[in-house]
Design a protein around this motif. Structure first.
Motif, mmCIF file in Angstrom:
data_model
loop_
_atom_site.group_PDB
_atom_site.id
_atom_site.type_symbol
_atom_site.label_atom_id
_atom_site.label_comp_id
_atom_site.label_asym_id
_atom_site.label_seq_id
_atom_site.Cartn_x
_atom_site.Cartn_y
_atom_site.Cartn_z
ATOM 1 N N MET A 1 0.852 -0.953 0.157
ATOM 2 C CA MET A 1 -0.069 0.022 -0.140
ATOM 3 C C MET A 1 0.893 1.268 0.055
ATOM 4 S SD MET A 1 -2.690 1.400 2.947
ATOM 5 C CE MET A 1 -3.561 -0.250 2.972
ATOM 6 N N ASN A 2 0.708 2.070 -0.864
ATOM 7 C CA ASN A 2 1.304 3.515 -0.957
ATOM 8 C C ASN A 2 0.351 4.476 -0.732
ATOM 9 O OD1 ASN A 2 3.584 1.888 -1.760
ATOM 10 N ND2 ASN A 2 3.524 2.520 -3.857
ATOM 11 N N THR A 3 0.746 5.467 0.390
ATOM 12 C CA THR A 3 -0.073 6.727 0.596
ATOM 13 C C THR A 3 0.801 7.711 0.805
ATOM 14 O OG1 THR A 3 -0.387 6.029 2.771
ATOM 15 C CG2 THR A 3 -2.247 5.396 1.248
ATOM 16 N N LEU A 4 0.409 9.103 0.400
ATOM 17 C CA LEU A 4 1.124 10.260 0.943
ATOM 18 C C LEU A 4 0.077 10.934 1.629
ATOM 19 C CD1 LEU A 4 2.871 10.898 -2.351
ATOM 20 C CD2 LEU A 4 3.969 9.998 -0.226
ATOM 21 N N GLU A 5 0.733 11.709 2.665
ATOM 22 C CA GLU A 5 -0.177 12.374 3.567
ATOM 23 C C GLU A 5 -0.680 13.834 2.617
ATOM 24 O OE1 GLU A 5 -1.353 12.028 6.634
ATOM 25 O OE2 GLU A 5 -0.264 10.079 6.553
ATOM 26 N N PRO A 6 -2.033 14.061 2.686
ATOM 27 C CA PRO A 6 -2.541 15.177 1.904
ATOM 28 C C PRO A 6 -2.279 16.484 2.452
ATOM 29 C CG PRO A 6 -4.243 14.256 3.167
ATOM 30 C CD PRO A 6 -2.893 13.339 3.161
ATOM 31 N N VAL A 7 -1.950 17.536 1.612
ATOM 32 C CA VAL A 7 -1.889 18.829 2.241
ATOM 33 C C VAL A 7 -3.251 19.647 1.944
ATOM 34 C CG1 VAL A 7 -0.729 21.032 1.670
ATOM 35 C CG2 VAL A 7 0.595 18.938 1.327
ATOM 36 N N PHE A 44 -10.828 19.698 -6.159
ATOM 37 C CA PHE A 44 -10.675 18.205 -5.606
ATOM 38 C C PHE A 44 -9.487 17.654 -5.550
ATOM 39 C CE2 PHE A 44 -14.808 19.415 -7.865
ATOM 40 C CZ PHE A 44 -15.758 19.039 -7.253
ATOM 41 N N ASP A 45 -9.096 17.097 -4.375
ATOM 42 C CA ASP A 45 -8.320 16.213 -4.398
ATOM 43 C C ASP A 45 -8.635 14.522 -5.091
ATOM 44 O OD1 ASP A 45 -6.507 17.884 -3.268
ATOM 45 O OD2 ASP A 45 -6.599 17.278 -1.282
ATOM 46 N N ILE A 46 -7.791 13.956 -5.226
ATOM 47 C CA ILE A 46 -7.971 12.432 -5.815
ATOM 48 C C ILE A 46 -7.286 11.279 -5.071
ATOM 49 C CG2 ILE A 46 -7.800 11.299 -7.949
ATOM 50 C CD1 ILE A 46 -7.972 13.812 -9.647
ATOM 51 N N LEU A 47 -7.996 10.314 -4.926
ATOM 52 C CA LEU A 47 -7.380 9.161 -4.206
ATOM 53 C C LEU A 47 -7.727 8.055 -5.392
ATOM 54 C CD1 LEU A 47 -6.005 7.502 -2.207
ATOM 55 C CD2 LEU A 47 -8.264 7.187 -1.138
ATOM 56 N N VAL A 48 -6.564 7.513 -5.918
ATOM 57 C CA VAL A 48 -6.888 6.436 -6.705
ATOM 58 C C VAL A 48 -6.450 4.995 -5.953
ATOM 59 C CG1 VAL A 48 -5.904 5.065 -8.823
ATOM 60 C CG2 VAL A 48 -6.101 7.719 -8.981
ATOM 61 N N ILE A 49 -7.642 4.066 -6.284
ATOM 62 C CA ILE A 49 -7.099 2.864 -5.581
ATOM 63 C C ILE A 49 -7.195 1.880 -6.780
ATOM 64 C CG2 ILE A 49 -8.129 0.958 -4.407
ATOM 65 C CD1 ILE A 49 -9.513 3.264 -2.744
ATOM 66 N N ASP A 50 -5.804 1.084 -6.735
ATOM 67 C CA ASP A 50 -5.496 0.237 -8.032
ATOM 68 C C ASP A 50 -5.117 -1.122 -7.452
ATOM 69 O OD1 ASP A 50 -4.248 0.120 -10.765
ATOM 70 O OD2 ASP A 50 -2.659 -0.951 -9.436
ATOM 71 N N ASP A 51 -5.803 -1.960 -8.001
ATOM 72 C CA ASP A 51 -6.065 -3.168 -7.706
ATOM 73 C C ASP A 51 -4.582 -3.998 -8.425
ATOM 74 O OD1 ASP A 51 -7.566 -3.036 -5.693
ATOM 75 O OD2 ASP A 51 -9.091 -4.052 -6.656
ATOM 76 N N ASN A 52 -3.542 -3.749 -8.415
ATOM 77 C CA ASN A 52 -2.314 -4.438 -9.054
ATOM 78 C C ASN A 52 -2.567 -4.708 -10.591
ATOM 79 O OD1 ASN A 52 0.343 -5.468 -8.768
ATOM 80 N ND2 ASN A 52 -0.519 -7.475 -8.647
ATOM 81 N N SER A 53 -2.888 -3.562 -11.205
ATOM 82 C CA SER A 53 -3.079 -3.355 -12.789
ATOM 83 C C SER A 53 -1.880 -3.905 -13.297
ATOM 84 C CB SER A 53 -3.546 -2.294 -13.133
ATOM 85 O OG SER A 53 -4.650 -1.721 -12.640
ATOM 86 N N PRO A 54 -1.801 -4.984 -14.155
ATOM 87 C CA PRO A 54 -0.680 -5.318 -14.971
ATOM 88 C C PRO A 54 -0.392 -4.679 -16.001
ATOM 89 C CG PRO A 54 -2.553 -6.882 -15.381
ATOM 90 C CD PRO A 54 -2.978 -5.911 -14.224
ATOM 91 N N ILE A 75 -3.447 4.161 -3.308
ATOM 92 C CA ILE A 75 -3.349 2.926 -2.613
ATOM 93 C C ILE A 75 -3.293 1.841 -3.298
ATOM 94 C CG2 ILE A 75 -4.603 1.580 -0.941
ATOM 95 C CD1 ILE A 75 -6.204 4.003 -0.007
ATOM 96 N N GLU A 76 -2.279 1.169 -3.329
ATOM 97 C CA GLU A 76 -2.112 0.273 -4.305
ATOM 98 C C GLU A 76 -2.484 -1.229 -3.369
ATOM 99 O OE1 GLU A 76 1.855 1.598 -5.562
ATOM 100 O OE2 GLU A 76 1.374 -0.239 -6.934
ATOM 101 N N ARG A 77 -3.382 -2.389 -4.032
ATOM 102 C CA ARG A 77 -3.487 -3.339 -3.330
ATOM 103 C C ARG A 77 -3.125 -4.569 -3.981
ATOM 104 N NH1 ARG A 77 -9.904 -3.004 -1.338
ATOM 105 N NH2 ARG A 77 -10.399 -3.506 -3.543
ATOM 106 N N PRO A 78 -3.161 -5.685 -3.429
ATOM 107 C CA PRO A 78 -2.516 -6.711 -3.897
ATOM 108 C C PRO A 78 -3.000 -7.387 -5.341
ATOM 109 C CG PRO A 78 -3.264 -7.665 -1.777
ATOM 110 C CD PRO A 78 -3.547 -5.937 -1.944
ATOM 111 N N GLY A 79 -4.240 -7.205 -5.337
ATOM 112 C CA GLY A 79 -4.929 -7.748 -6.234
ATOM 113 C C GLY A 79 -6.445 -7.640 -6.578
ATOM 114 N N LYS A 80 -7.251 -7.865 -7.254
ATOM 115 C CA LYS A 80 -8.676 -7.518 -7.651
ATOM 116 C C LYS A 80 -9.409 -7.990 -6.210
ATOM 117 C CE LYS A 80 -10.714 -7.251 -11.637
ATOM 118 N NZ LYS A 80 -11.403 -7.748 -12.792
#
Length: 258
Positions: A1-7, A44-54, A75-80
């Protein structure tokens, strides 16, 4: 999981809105949808949630994070793991980081980014707790879908209305704005469905908790780039899930709007 603190707080400003965009194999759309949202008048801020897209979707999002530090998060997740679990994770992230208005939106431009501002206005100024971008509140506003899919979606919403008693014409809509109080109240860990039924359950639960849900008319346009993630299993979950949802609601005590 990768996240950064929002400003969130900058001199003289406070960004109050977060758009959650789940992505899986959306490399054709990822950069463009992020740019389109960030170009809007409202911030608007944006949060992308990616399910380990190949296909490298996450890498494109990380490039945008570097370009727009403090505006784009990942946020990167390990799979779908399902659309519903992606949104629940995103909702919790939004609440933890202090956003007042939290949006659901597809990555493929089937939802016009400009309509985000109409949804925001309905909640921030119009008195609604949930604003739904509705395909069916003023008829059938769908472009470039095969007729069979239009009919299936339209009558699926009619079926949900009949079973649940919801006075919402587009019960499966995936384009919405939630006030943060709604998400705090509705016990997110008890939301069980992952596909179309997730969208129904969110609306049903919001109504049961006493929140005001309003439909805002939009025009839904079928994706041009990339591949649809729809499946028969998603419709099956909705078909049988709404019956269980209604039956469970008979004995469940829902928390009430503060």
């Amino acid at each position: 999981m990768n996240t950064l603190e929002p400003v969130i707080n900058e001199p003289g400003t406070r960004r109050d809105s977060l758009v959650i965009i789940p992505m899986y194999n959306e490399r054709e759309n990822a950069a463009a949808i992020i740019d389109a949202v960030l170009s809007l008048t409202h911030s608007f801020d944006i949060l992308v949630i990616d399910d380990n897209s190949p296909d490298g979707t996450a890498g494109i999002v990380r490039e945008k994070m570097a370009e727009r530090v403090g505006r784009v998060f990942l946020i990167e997740r390990p799979g779908k793991l399902g659309l519903g679990t992606a949104y629940i994770e995103g909702f919790k992230w939004a609440l933890a980081h202090g956003y007042d208005y939290v949006f659901e939106m597809d990555a493929d431009f089937s939802h016009n980014p400009k309509d985000l501002e109409a949804l925001y206005k309905e909640c921030a100024e119009g008195g609604s707790d949930v604003a739904i971008g509705s395909r069916y509140v003023t008829g059938v506003n769908v472009v470039n879908w095969p007729m069979g899919r239009v009919l299936m979606s339209y009558f699926a919403s009619k079926y949900v209305q009949f079973v649940t008693g919801l006075d919402i014409k587009d019960t499966t809509a995936g384009f919405a704005c939630y006030r943060s109080d709604v998400l705090r109240t509705m016990e997110l860990d008890k939301i069980r469905f992952k596909g179309y039924a997730f969208q129904i359950e969110m609306k049903f639960t919001a109504v049961k908790c006493g929140f005001k849900v309003t439909e805002v008319p939009i025009i839904f346009v079928n994706r041009v780039l990339g591949t649809s993630k729809m499946s028969s299993g998603i419709f099956g979950e909705a078909l049988f899930g709404v019956i269980k949802l209604k039956l469970d609601s008979i004995t469940r005590k829902y928390p009430k709007k503060p």
